[in-house]
Scaffold this motif. Structure first.
Motif, PDB file in Angstrom:
ATOM      1  N   ALA A  21      -8.162  15.169   6.465  1.00 33.27           N
ATOM      2  CA  ALA A  21      -6.717  15.349   6.563  1.00 33.27           C
ATOM      3  C   ALA A  21      -6.024  14.421   5.579  1.00 33.27           C
ATOM      4  CB  ALA A  21      -6.227  15.067   7.980  1.00 33.27           C
ATOM      5  N   ASN A  22      -4.834  14.826   5.200  1.00 30.52           N
ATOM      6  CA  ASN A  22      -3.937  13.969   4.436  1.00 30.52           C
ATOM      7  C   ASN A  22      -2.748  13.609   5.316  1.00 30.52           C
ATOM      8  OD1 ASN A  22      -5.368  13.964   1.949  1.00 30.52           O
ATOM      9  ND2 ASN A  22      -4.520  15.971   1.438  1.00 30.52           N
ATOM     10  N   LEU A  23      -2.347  12.353   5.263  1.00 33.95           N
ATOM     11  CA  LEU A  23      -1.185  11.881   6.006  1.00 33.95           C
ATOM     12  C   LEU A  23      -0.026  11.707   5.026  1.00 33.95           C
ATOM     13  CD1 LEU A  23      -3.748  10.970   7.716  1.00 33.95           C
ATOM     14  CD2 LEU A  23      -2.255   9.205   8.661  1.00 33.95           C
ATOM     15  N   TYR A  24       1.065  12.395   5.310  1.00 35.90           N
ATOM     16  CA  TYR A  24       2.219  12.378   4.424  1.00 35.90           C
ATOM     17  C   TYR A  24       3.406  11.695   5.090  1.00 35.90           C
ATOM     18  CZ  TYR A  24      -0.304  16.068   1.876  1.00 35.90           C
ATOM     19  OH  TYR A  24      -1.239  16.794   1.177  1.00 35.90           O
ATOM     20  N   ASP A  25       4.270  11.134   4.249  1.00 32.01           N
ATOM     21  CA  ASP A  25       5.554  10.661   4.737  1.00 32.01           C
ATOM     22  C   ASP A  25       6.249  11.810   5.456  1.00 32.01           C
ATOM     23  OD1 ASP A  25       8.656  10.490   4.190  1.00 32.01           O
ATOM     24  OD2 ASP A  25       7.918   8.433   4.088  1.00 32.01           O
ATOM     25  N   LYS A 212      -0.660   1.745  10.217  1.00 31.63           N
ATOM     26  CA  LYS A 212       0.722   1.291  10.106  1.00 31.63           C
ATOM     27  C   LYS A 212       1.162   1.361   8.644  1.00 31.63           C
ATOM     28  CE  LYS A 212       0.846  -1.715  14.199  1.00 31.63           C
ATOM     29  NZ  LYS A 212       2.121  -1.294  14.812  1.00 31.63           N
ATOM     30  N   ILE A 213       2.407   1.106   8.406  1.00 24.89           N
ATOM     31  CA  ILE A 213       2.951   1.126   7.052  1.00 24.89           C
ATOM     32  C   ILE A 213       3.613  -0.211   6.768  1.00 24.89           C
ATOM     33  CG2 ILE A 213       5.207   2.069   7.678  1.00 24.89           C
ATOM     34  CD1 ILE A 213       3.169   3.219   4.640  1.00 24.89           C
ATOM     35  N   GLU A 214       3.418  -0.732   5.549  1.00 27.15           N
ATOM     36  CA  GLU A 214       3.991  -2.034   5.215  1.00 27.15           C
ATOM     37  C   GLU A 214       5.451  -1.889   4.794  1.00 27.15           C
ATOM     38  OE1 GLU A 214       2.753  -6.089   2.791  1.00 27.15           O
ATOM     39  OE2 GLU A 214       1.957  -4.156   2.135  1.00 27.15           O
ATOM     40  N   SER A 215       6.292  -2.706   5.374  1.00 28.70           N
ATOM     41  CA  SER A 215       7.716  -2.697   5.035  1.00 28.70           C
ATOM     42  C   SER A 215       8.227  -4.133   5.037  1.00 28.70           C
ATOM     43  CB  SER A 215       8.512  -1.858   6.049  1.00 28.70           C
ATOM     44  OG  SER A 215       9.899  -1.916   5.790  1.00 28.70           O
ATOM     45  N   ARG A 216       8.676  -4.584   3.870  1.00 23.39           N
ATOM     46  CA  ARG A 216       9.225  -5.936   3.726  1.00 23.39           C
ATOM     47  C   ARG A 216       8.245  -7.010   4.213  1.00 23.39           C
ATOM     48  NH1 ARG A 216      15.551  -4.986   5.677  1.00 23.39           N
ATOM     49  NH2 ARG A 216      16.033  -3.387   4.113  1.00 23.39           N
ATOM     50  N   GLY A 217       6.978  -6.798   3.857  1.00 27.46           N
ATOM     51  CA  GLY A 217       5.959  -7.788   4.180  1.00 27.46           C
ATOM     52  C   GLY A 217       5.433  -7.743   5.596  1.00 27.46           C
ATOM     53  N   GLN A 218       5.845  -6.729   6.378  1.00 25.90           N
ATOM     54  CA  GLN A 218       5.368  -6.599   7.753  1.00 25.90           C
ATOM     55  C   GLN A 218       4.817  -5.202   7.989  1.00 25.90           C
ATOM     56  OE1 GLN A 218       8.847  -7.675  10.137  1.00 25.90           O
ATOM     57  NE2 GLN A 218       8.044  -9.746  10.389  1.00 25.90           N
ATOM     58  N   TRP A 219       3.853  -5.120   8.921  1.00 24.25           N
ATOM     59  CA  TRP A 219       3.275  -3.832   9.275  1.00 24.25           C
ATOM     60  C   TRP A 219       4.101  -3.191  10.386  1.00 24.25           C
ATOM     61  CZ3 TRP A 219       0.141  -1.782   5.967  1.00 24.25           C
ATOM     62  CH2 TRP A 219      -0.699  -2.590   5.195  1.00 24.25           C
ATOM     63  N   LYS A 220       4.555  -1.961  10.132  1.00 24.47           N
ATOM     64  CA  LYS A 220       5.405  -1.248  11.072  1.00 24.47           C
ATOM     65  C   LYS A 220       4.698   0.014  11.577  1.00 24.47           C
ATOM     66  CE  LYS A 220       9.029  -3.926  10.307  1.00 24.47           C
ATOM     67  NZ  LYS A 220       9.623  -4.802  11.353  1.00 24.47           N
ATOM     68  N   ASP A 221       5.056   0.442  12.810  1.00 22.14           N
ATOM     69  CA  ASP A 221       4.529   1.695  13.331  1.00 22.14           C
ATOM     70  C   ASP A 221       4.899   2.840  12.404  1.00 22.14           C
ATOM     71  OD1 ASP A 221       3.391   0.541  15.588  1.00 22.14           O
ATOM     72  OD2 ASP A 221       5.203   0.795  16.789  1.00 22.14           O
ATOM     73  N   LEU A 222       4.003   3.828  12.305  1.00 23.56           N
ATOM     74  CA  LEU A 222       4.186   4.925  11.360  1.00 23.56           C
ATOM     75  C   LEU A 222       4.136   6.272  12.064  1.00 23.56           C
ATOM     76  CD1 LEU A 222       4.325   6.086   8.451  1.00 23.56           C
ATOM     77  CD2 LEU A 222       1.814   5.934   8.397  1.00 23.56           C
ATOM     78  N   ASP A 223       5.163   7.082  11.853  1.00 19.07           N
ATOM     79  CA  ASP A 223       5.150   8.496  12.193  1.00 19.07           C
ATOM     80  C   ASP A 223       4.922   9.265  10.899  1.00 19.07           C
ATOM     81  OD1 ASP A 223       5.640   7.856  14.798  1.00 19.07           O
ATOM     82  OD2 ASP A 223       7.746   8.449  14.780  1.00 19.07           O
ATOM     83  N   ALA A 224       3.971  10.192  10.905  1.00 17.97           N
ATOM     84  CA  ALA A 224       3.600  10.890   9.681  1.00 17.97           C
ATOM     85  C   ALA A 224       3.322  12.357   9.974  1.00 17.97           C
ATOM     86  CB  ALA A 224       2.368  10.240   9.053  1.00 17.97           C
ATOM     87  N   GLU A 225       3.211  13.145   8.900  1.00 16.67           N
ATOM     88  CA  GLU A 225       2.764  14.536   9.004  1.00 16.67           C
ATOM     89  C   GLU A 225       1.310  14.580   8.558  1.00 16.67           C
ATOM     90  OE1 GLU A 225       3.859  19.080   7.526  1.00 16.67           O
ATOM     91  OE2 GLU A 225       5.038  17.367   6.806  1.00 16.67           O
ATOM     92  N   VAL A 226       0.445  15.085   9.432  1.00 13.97           N
ATOM     93  CA  VAL A 226      -0.995  15.107   9.170  1.00 13.97           C
ATOM     94  C   VAL A 226      -1.435  16.561   9.009  1.00 13.97           C
ATOM     95  CG1 VAL A 226      -3.248  14.291   9.946  1.00 13.97           C
ATOM     96  CG2 VAL A 226      -1.173  13.075  10.659  1.00 13.97           C
ATOM     97  N   VAL A 227      -2.033  16.878   7.862  1.00 10.88           N
ATOM     98  CA  VAL A 227      -2.445  18.245   7.544  1.00 10.88           C
ATOM     99  C   VAL A 227      -3.968  18.279   7.426  1.00 10.88           C
ATOM    100  CG1 VAL A 227      -2.218  20.166   5.933  1.00 10.88           C
ATOM    101  CG2 VAL A 227      -0.278  18.624   6.320  1.00 10.88           C
TER     102      VAL A 227
END
Length: 237
Positions: A21-25, A212-227
């Motif tokens: 699978a690919n995980l997309y924004d 997770k996704i990195e934002s401003r030096g911190q790891w944040k929870d990620l909602d993504a589209e998975v195909v």
């Protein structure tokens, strides 16, 4: 989350089911890829063993999950998330669920919970959908308890059919997985999943994922589209 029961091939050993699978924004309409996923399933001693590996775009592993199911019932689950230096697991024995969690600081926590209702995890998600296909496709709601490894507890969700969509000669069933608790619902958006009626396989998922996704030096929870895409390889014993 793409974890379907492997088929057994006589005289060859077992069939190893592989899905990728690919995980997309979530807002990129499948143009901004964030991570990749490969899931391998194999049969041993009457159980299905799964391994799901998420990698970033450089090929570095960011999350690894392993699970064991019998039929549609999950027996154990383990996860390592190198991104955050966390790991956890749970095991099911009788009517008890035992959780273990180790945080980034190395401290270990444990908890036990009485098994009640239908226990769901990424390891047995698709097996549960397949087992309850007729009820779900007819519009019946399915209440589950999702095992949240880093909270050391299960959380209530409801699976419900939202409709059917024609997809190039196939028909996809759309399911919504929504928290039953108002408190959890305020923290986590519903997860949406699209399954092929023909193959009963998960094709697309939109919602919270393990990396997770990195934002401003911190790891944040990620909602993504998975195909997802699928393959099957025969592997000799």
């Amino acid at each position: 989350m793409s974890l379907l029961v492997a088929l057994l091939l006589p005289f060859v050993g077992f069939a190893q089911t592989v899905s990728t699978a690919n995980l997309y924004d979530l807002k990129s309409e499948q143009t901004k890829k964030l991570y990749t996923l490969e899931v391998q399933l194999s049969e041993s001693d009457g159980s299905i063993h799964s391994e799901a590996v998420y990698k970033d775009l450089t090929g570095k592993t960011v999350v690894r999950e392993q699970g064991v199911i019998q039929g549609a019932q999950v027996k154990s689950y383990e996860i390592e998330r190198p991104q955050t230096s966390e790991k956890g697991k749970f095991t099911v024995a009788g009517d008890k669920i035992h959780f273990e969690y180790t945080g980034a600081n190395g401290k270990k926590k444990t908890a036990d919970e009485k098994l009640k209702g239908l226990l769901l995890s990424t390891a047995n998600f698709n097996a549960v959908v397949k087992e309850n296909w007729d009820a779900l496709s007819s519009g019946k709601e399915l209440d589950v308890r999702f095992a949240v490894w880093d909270r050391l507890e299960t959380v209530g969700f409801t699976l419900k059919k939202m409709g059917d969509t024609d997809k190039g000669g196939d028909k996809w069933m759309e399911l919504r997985m929504k928290p039953t608790s108002f408190v959890i619902a305020a923290l986590v958006d519903p997860v949406y999943l699209w399954y092929s009626h023909e193959s009963k396989k998960l094709m697309v998922m939109k919602g919270r994922v393990a990396p997770k996704i990195e934002s401003r030096g911190q790891w944040k929870d990620l909602d993504a589209e998975v195909v997802y895409t699928y393959d099957q390889k025969a592997v000799s014993k």
